[in-house]
Design an enzyme around this catalytic site. Structure first.
Site, mmCIF file in Angstrom:
data_model
loop_
_atom_site.group_PDB
_atom_site.id
_atom_site.type_symbol
_atom_site.label_atom_id
_atom_site.label_comp_id
_atom_site.label_asym_id
_atom_site.label_seq_id
_atom_site.Cartn_x
_atom_site.Cartn_y
_atom_site.Cartn_z
ATOM 1 N N CYS A 71 17.350 16.435 -11.284
ATOM 2 C CA CYS A 71 17.555 15.070 -10.795
ATOM 3 C C CYS A 71 16.602 14.581 -9.709
ATOM 4 O O CYS A 71 15.921 13.575 -9.883
ATOM 5 C CB CYS A 71 18.977 14.937 -10.242
ATOM 6 N N HIS A 129 19.875 10.219 -4.122
ATOM 7 C CA HIS A 129 19.409 11.611 -4.216
ATOM 8 C C HIS A 129 17.980 11.804 -3.727
ATOM 9 O O HIS A 129 17.289 12.725 -4.163
ATOM 10 C CB HIS A 129 19.544 12.127 -5.667
#
Ligand code: CA
Length: 460
Positions: A71, A129
């Site tokens: 990710c 993130h």
């Protein structure tokens, strides 16, 4: 005959007008969605009619790549339009609210920072993130005008599980899954199933910003774990018995509903011809854990096989891109940002050139050459690599492994190693790989994998 000319004339006007106006862009990025888990890539048991409509009204890119098979680094590549290995973002970051260096380096510009200079209003809804240190890494410190989402790498979906009010009070990645969602800098009381909540916000964003050029990064954390879905969506999958696949399917279905709502909103305000919509995943499915499928690709999230970083990828721009066609040359998530930066007229920093291309001339057929000589991947900690050049792909699959060579046109599942038959191509691609590798730096921060006990904690 005349009607042909009139049609061509009108089509040209529409195309030119679309190019002159600054188009909006909505990038819908799923999290850990498998290559085969959308209808436009052949999925049969999870209907995704709204996601498929993007491919039907635009183009399916069968060789759409991201820059990393997990990710954080994949998102760092997308958000900067630069290979994250160039600037040391080569690990999933730890959730460290007090560490300004744990995340996207401050020297790197996001595509939001670049295009906002030309009048774009930029928003992100969903998963960030790219750093949890609010004073330096919050999306609104990195070019975005709006943020509604969470700073960490995943989140619980059910509102009753969000027990930590302030994002900065979470001390590690798993705790961050329980934080309240941030609207701007303010935590908001949990409202509903998270995917539906993000869809509500996306619809409101379009309505609110319909009169100015906008860029929306709709970063659903679904269908990343934990596997959680409401009866509304689970009830659609009585035909699936396997429990993980069933819940995963329900989560994908919730995203599909959201995509449909966003597209309807564009239609309502007659924005479809002035909005580029891209759909993709940030990396491949983790088939061993989530019930996802990367068929016919080999491998999983985290790997340099195709299943790790070749993802579902579709793009529509009505009136500009042809409808319902398939584009087979490799394209990259790097290209999405470069496309909107190019169309916006923003200046690209000379000292930090973008790695993407403006896809529009390629997808319209104006430029018939492949957009990229090569697609690259490195995972520093594992010392593994992949280089796709034409239809051939060089793979170094584990530390110390000899390079393998696959012909993806004939062998999409990477079964037949041709290294011994084509030693000259192995040498050529090894040189290409080494040349690229020389442009990269070492990772600049320690990652989740370096946290003691990471991966052993149970998600509750
Ligand atoms: Ca992911």
């Amino acid at each position: 005959m005349y009607s042909y000319y009139i049609f061509f004339f009108l089509f040209s006007i529409s195309w030119t007008t679309a190019l002159l106006a600054k188009p909006n862009m909505i990038v819908i990025m799923c999290d850990d969605l498998g290559y085969a888990d959308v209808g436009f890539n052949g999925c049969k048991d999870i209907p995704t009619p709204h996601i498929d409509s993007i491919a039907r009204n635009g183009i399916t890119c069968t060789s759409g790549y991201v820059t990393y098979p997990v990710c954080g680094p994949s998102r760092a590549g997308f958000i900067t339009s630069r290979y994250p290995q160039r600037f040391g973002f080569e690990r999933n970051p730890q959730y460290q609210p007090n560490d300004p260096d744990m995340g996207l380096p401050r020297e790197e510009k996001t595509i939001a920072e670049l295009i906002k200079t030309t009048g774009y209003h930029c928003g992100i809804i969903g998963k960030w993130h790219l750093g949890a240190h609010i004073p330096t890494s919050h999306p609104m410190k990195r070019g975005f005008d709006e943020f509604y989402g969470h700073l960490g790498g995943g989140h619980f979906y059910f509102p009753e599980k969000l027990k930590i009010r302030r994002s900065q009070d979470a001390t590690d990645e798993m705790e961050s899954y329980r934080t309240w969602i941030l609207k701007g800098y303010e935590p908001v009381p949990p409202r509903k199933y998270l995917t539906d909540d993000f869809s509500d916000e996306a619809v409101a964003f379009v309505e609110r910003n319909r009169d100015c050029p906008f860029f929306l990064f709709l970063a659903y954390n679904a269908p990343h774990g934990p596997l959680e879905a409401t009866p509304k969506y689970l009830n659609r999958f009585s035909h699936i018995d396997e429990p993980k696949r069933k819940t995963y399917a329900a989560m994908v279905s919730a995203v599909d509903d959201g995509v449909g709502r966003v597209l309807s909103e564009l239609e309502k305000y007659k924005l479809l011809e002035n909005t580029i919509v891209v759909f993709l995943s940030d990396n491949g499915g983790i088939t061993t854990k989530s019930g996802s499928s990367n068929f016919p690709l080999r491998g999983n999230k985290g790997e340099v096989w195709e299943g790790g970083f070749r993802v579902p990828f579709a793009i529509q721009w009505q009136g500009v891109l042809p409808k319902g066609s398939v584009y087979e040359y490799p394209v990259s998530s790097l290209d999405i940002g470069t496309t909107i930066v190019s169309l916006s007229g923003a200046e690209i920093p000379q000292d930090k050139p973008l790695d993407g291309v403006n896809l529009i001339p390629f997808l319209t057929g104006k430029d018939k050459s492949p957009p990229h000589p090569s697609i690259y991947l490195r995972k520093y900690d594992n010392n593994v690599f992949a280089v796709r050049n034409g239809n051939e792909k060089l793979v170094i699959s584990h530390k110390g492994a000899s390079p393998q060579l696959f012909d993806l046109e004939k062998d999409i599942s990477e079964v037949n190693d041709l290294a011994k038959q084509r030693p000259e191509r192995v040498e050529e691609l090894e040189n290409v790989r080494k040349q690229w590798n020389n442009e990269l730096i070492e990772p600049t921060f320690l990652g989740l994998i370096h946290r003691k006990g990471w991966g052993k904690k149970k998600k509750k």
